[in-house]
Design an enzyme around this catalytic site. Structure first.
Site, PDB file in Angstrom:
ATOM      1  N   HIS B 268      36.834  41.073  32.040  1.00  0.00           N
ATOM      2  CA  HIS B 268      38.130  41.091  33.204  1.00  0.00           C
ATOM      3  C   HIS B 268      38.240  40.167  34.209  1.00  0.00           C
ATOM      4  O   HIS B 268      39.213  38.939  34.451  1.00  0.00           O
ATOM      5  CB  HIS B 268      38.606  42.515  33.539  1.00  0.00           C
ATOM      6  CG  HIS B 268      39.999  42.258  34.279  1.00  0.00           C
ATOM      7  ND1 HIS B 268      40.462  43.424  34.011  1.00  0.00           N
ATOM      8  CD2 HIS B 268      39.978  41.997  35.721  1.00  0.00           C
ATOM      9  CE1 HIS B 268      41.845  43.314  34.932  1.00  0.00           C
ATOM     10  NE2 HIS B 268      41.466  42.416  36.001  1.00  0.00           N
ATOM     11  N   GLU B 269      36.760  39.687  34.606  1.00  0.00           N
ATOM     12  CA  GLU B 269      37.081  39.114  36.283  1.00  0.00           C
ATOM     13  C   GLU B 269      37.059  37.598  35.887  1.00  0.00           C
ATOM     14  O   GLU B 269      37.330  36.385  35.994  1.00  0.00           O
ATOM     15  CB  GLU B 269      35.915  39.358  36.783  1.00  0.00           C
ATOM     16  CG  GLU B 269      35.965  40.456  37.111  1.00  0.00           C
ATOM     17  CD  GLU B 269      37.415  40.646  38.073  1.00  0.00           C
ATOM     18  OE1 GLU B 269      38.264  40.145  38.486  1.00  0.00           O
ATOM     19  OE2 GLU B 269      37.445  42.333  38.260  1.00  0.00           O
ATOM     20  N   HIS B 272      40.428  36.134  34.713  1.00  0.00           N
ATOM     21  CA  HIS B 272      40.951  35.726  36.086  1.00  0.00           C
ATOM     22  C   HIS B 272      40.097  34.427  36.777  1.00  0.00           C
ATOM     23  O   HIS B 272      40.766  33.122  37.222  1.00  0.00           O
ATOM     24  CB  HIS B 272      41.221  36.307  37.114  1.00  0.00           C
ATOM     25  CG  HIS B 272      41.290  37.476  37.553  1.00  0.00           C
ATOM     26  ND1 HIS B 272      42.703  38.028  37.182  1.00  0.00           N
ATOM     27  CD2 HIS B 272      41.407  39.151  37.799  1.00  0.00           C
ATOM     28  CE1 HIS B 272      43.673  38.824  37.396  1.00  0.00           C
ATOM     29  NE2 HIS B 272      42.559  39.912  37.855  1.00  0.00           N
ATOM     30  N   GLU B 299      46.614  38.200  36.015  1.00  0.00           N
ATOM     31  CA  GLU B 299      46.551  39.375  35.555  1.00  0.00           C
ATOM     32  C   GLU B 299      46.019  39.410  33.805  1.00  0.00           C
ATOM     33  O   GLU B 299      46.110  40.003  33.411  1.00  0.00           O
ATOM     34  CB  GLU B 299      47.168  41.045  35.970  1.00  0.00           C
ATOM     35  CG  GLU B 299      46.337  42.140  35.286  1.00  0.00           C
ATOM     36  CD  GLU B 299      45.258  42.721  35.855  1.00  0.00           C
ATOM     37  OE1 GLU B 299      44.727  42.501  37.573  1.00  0.00           O
ATOM     38  OE2 GLU B 299      44.844  43.752  35.746  1.00  0.00           O
TER      39      GLU B 299
END
Lengths: 505, 505
Positions: B268-269, B272, B299
């Site tokens: 997830h990170e 980003h 996101e």
């Protein structure tokens, strides 16, 4: 109750803000050496230079100057001998230092030193002094201009020395160094002629980095370095950064061989770190009263823990079983005495940063004499290699085979750090003189160390040295704490006694 | 050649400096969560607030306002559709945002939100909504005042939403969320009634943190996250910080159990982080053209890598042997299909941050509806628990046993983040819509992923999304890239297809 005034309160507030911004800059610097990804370098340079400019702007602001003048005119604040008087005296010292150099000169020094460092790196790699010579010339010319801006009476060199060792003079350093040099040479001669060199086998045990790190952390904790207010990381060049209140960071480096290099590197930085942690930053951050006195006093703290504690018999008596537990059973072949002997070998060598406790000071003297002569114009840049090599032969008895391992070895001159070198030896001298007094004040200190008890030692340092911040100048603190002016005697007594124990002299 | 002008160049320079100072502030924040010693907290607060004030002062300086106005009056720069016109448009947007709030209000929000957070922590601990209620009241009153300062036409809520998702409106969000909610509830009903739940055994394999970390680094590298321009560390709450040019830092957290939590946290990170690394910061740092579009688009990148890539069959087909190698042979009991099934269980639950891909959006909708009604004054603070619980029952079919696991679970409202929640679901929606287009543009993408090849995917994202910075608003980018307005259809198709594969519907 210390005196107060609106001007003083405002002044302390402004300096506190500048110090916090300098903390942010220090963190950027620390991060650059530890965790910053390589590609962040260009951005980091911009960030650091912007922050440095802001800090500089705040410290040189006319308002700070006005407030200092207002404080100086306030008799209540300036009561002789008071904390506030000392604080204002040092604020003036710093303000003058930082405002007397025109910003064009600051910018030129920054620009030329950055180029000069690049040339120095290449010149050292290629062992080509001629390549570096014009840059050395320029850096000394800039240093001379800077010294002239300070407008100090007496020798020009003193103005530069004052940046690192406020109040010290070259005459005073020469007066201390000259007898020290003769006595060191004499001692080393005796070691070479009659000494029985100890075995260095205990140093050759291989230990992986993670075990060394755990042992380093253990030592830090036992010696009283507060790990909730500090940390230990790994960098190419070990350093201590007193980032801010409650935040003091040490670094070290590990090689599988000679684990004692990392251990003493850690203990050295820990000495700096204990000083930083002992300064009254919580209350007075940004004020001179919360700052360190000088590089010499800072170095006295690091050298004390590294050499006077860390290389003592008592230390190894306590530390040996722990070292075995942390570093592996290979060490079990050696006892505390063998360890003590091994870490105290004294051998003249070419490279300052690898030098032992005794010969180290001779390396420093060579640099002090050369940089002083260069600045005064009594030596020419082109003669530096010959002058360097002649002194290494005379003082240390070693022949310098090339400039890479000679006058090109240190980074300092390439970015204009002139007047910095002597503080290394001042540190050793102060450490020795403090150490004699500490042992007089705590008669069973060696027994305490042999049991791993360092709290009384730490308390002594906190009370007698750290908590004063920059209230006293180094020479004054030395007299106050030890009852005597700085002298070569304590250091020589210490080195003689070590040589006796290790070399059987 | 893009248009230029002296005013534009000066403006970009000023914004670049402000951005670099914001970088320094970001590093302070990152350090605080990763390596700062505990005792450094008080000093760090002062450092951060000083830097924030400096950044704010620079971004709100009258000179910036004058230069923006000068650029807006320059037809060459403002040529419709040009990069420079977009840049100036967004500079104006940011400048207005940051200058329209009086500094007294900024200070009051900062002060009250800091107290409010402390109360929220205690209230959550004690499951005591009444304790928090007056603070929630105050924070919404402050949010209302802030929204009024922005002076947006239409609904007050839109002014706050615009801080996180420029250009979005609550009406548009409602129009997308309402059909999505009905379809999600229907899907979850079918899963609950007819679905055959997969085994979660593969998730229960215990893996120590260091192995998980090595596997995380391996995944980062393979997916194209540049570790020479970024890093991965451990924090209590995972985050991504785009510190500055060439410096993007991710964090994750490890527990021995459910190694997939850390893995998907990292992916997830990473999403980003890939966005941050893909922005043209080297050339345009500080300009909107080098900035991200919105939280929703940010996101979309994280959710895409986490869910659309990371929870796919193709991903596990490639990753399973590597997972076994890195995480230990315990995993050898399971094959890629079992892994795929296990990481795609969908189960209504109480806590948003632990929710699966499908139910997550329902959690978000509850918050969107409540915060919108609170701001508009159509709901009273005292009714929040009942309104919360009613919706959880209706949308997710779960009974909320206490406010700790109910309306007190999120930190957002306690510090005034109103309008933030919907961007989580916008992210999922954008991700799904982009994903359909990516798969149309790269027909064999699933085969590539099954071979661990992510370069074409990364290139697509870089070219179509990242490199534009903030040239286009989210809705415009979506139309430009996918040829259609944002819709609930792609996300529903994705979730239906997963439910079919995993629950055999």
């Amino acid at each position: 109750m210390p005196a107060q005034s609106a001007a003083y309160v405002e002044l302390c507030g402004l300096l506190r803000e500048a110090a916090h911004l300098a903390s942010a800059a220090a963190l950027l610097g620390w991060d650059q050496e530890t965790y910053m990804p390589a590609s962040g370098g260009a951005g980091r340079a911009e960030q650091s230079s912007l922050l440095a400019a802001i800090v500089h702007e705040r410290r040189t602001s006319p308002r700070v100057g006005e407030l200092i003048a207002a404080c100086e005119a306030d008799d209540a604040l300036m009561k002789p001998g008071s904390e506030t008087a000392a604080d204002v005296r040092e604020m003036r010292h710093d303000y003058d230092k930082v405002t007397k150099i025109p910003s064009e000169l600051v910018a030129e020094i920054a620009k030329v030193s950055s180029q000069s460092q690049e040339v120095w790196k290449k010149a050292r790699e290629k062992d080509d002094f001629a390549m570096f010579a014009p840059w050395l010339e320029r850096m000394f010319a800039l240093s001379r201009r800077k010294a002239e801006c300070y407008g100090v009476k007496g020798e020009l060199y003193d103005a530069l020395l004052d940046e690192y060792e406020p109040g010290a003079t070259s005459a005073m350093i020469e007066a201390t160094f000259t007898p020290l040099r003769a006595r060191l040479s004499e001692l080393l001669g005796r070691v070479a002629d009659d000494g029985k060199a100890p075995s260095e086998k205990p140093l050759k045990v291989k230990v992986d980095a993670s075990r060394q790190h755990a042992f380093g952390q253990f030592i830090l904790e036992k010696c009283g370095f507060d790990l909730a207010a500090g940390r230990l990381d790994v960098t190419t060049h070990p350093f201590c950064s007193g980032i801010g209140p409650g935040d003091t960071r040490l670094t070290t480096r590990y090689r599988d061989e000679r684990f004692t290099d990392a251990l003493y590197g850690t203990m050295h930085e820990m000495g700096h770190g204990l000083y930083e942690q002992g300064l009254p930053k919580a209350e007075r951050f940004g004020q001179p009263l919360a700052g360190d006195i000088s590089l010499g006093i800072h170095e006295s703290q690091s050298r004390m823990w590294e050499n006077f504690v860390g290389r003592s018999k008592a230390f190894w008596k306590w530390a040996m079983p722990h070292a075995r537990k942390h570093l592996g059973k290979e060490l079990g072949k050696f006892d505390a005495k063998e360890m003590f002997m091994a870490v105290n070998t004294a051998k003249p060598s070419l490279i300052r940063v690898e030098a032992d406790e005794a010969t180290y000071n001779l390396h420093v003297m060579v640099r002090f004499e050369i940089e002083r002569a260069l600045l005064n114009g009594t030596m020419k840049v082109k003669d530096v290699p010959a002058e360097w090599n002649r002194r290494y032969k005379e003082y240390l008895g070693v022949k310098v085979p090339d400039d890479r391992r000679g006058c090109l070895q240190d980074v300092h001159w390439s970015f204009g750090l002139v007047g910095y070198f002597p503080t290394y030896t001042l540190g050793n001298l102060y450490a020795a003189q403090f150490w004699e007094k500490i042992n007089a004040d705590i008669p069973d200190l060696q027994k305490q160390i042999a049991k791993g008890k360092f709290d009384q030692l730490k308390k002594w340092l906190n009370t007698k040295i750290h908590r004063h911040g920059r209230r006293y100048r180094a020479a004054e603190l030395c007299r106050m704490v030890t009852g005597a002016d700085l002298s070569a005697d304590p250091l020589m007594r210490h080195l003689e006694s070590r040589a006796q124990a290790v070399y059987g002299l």
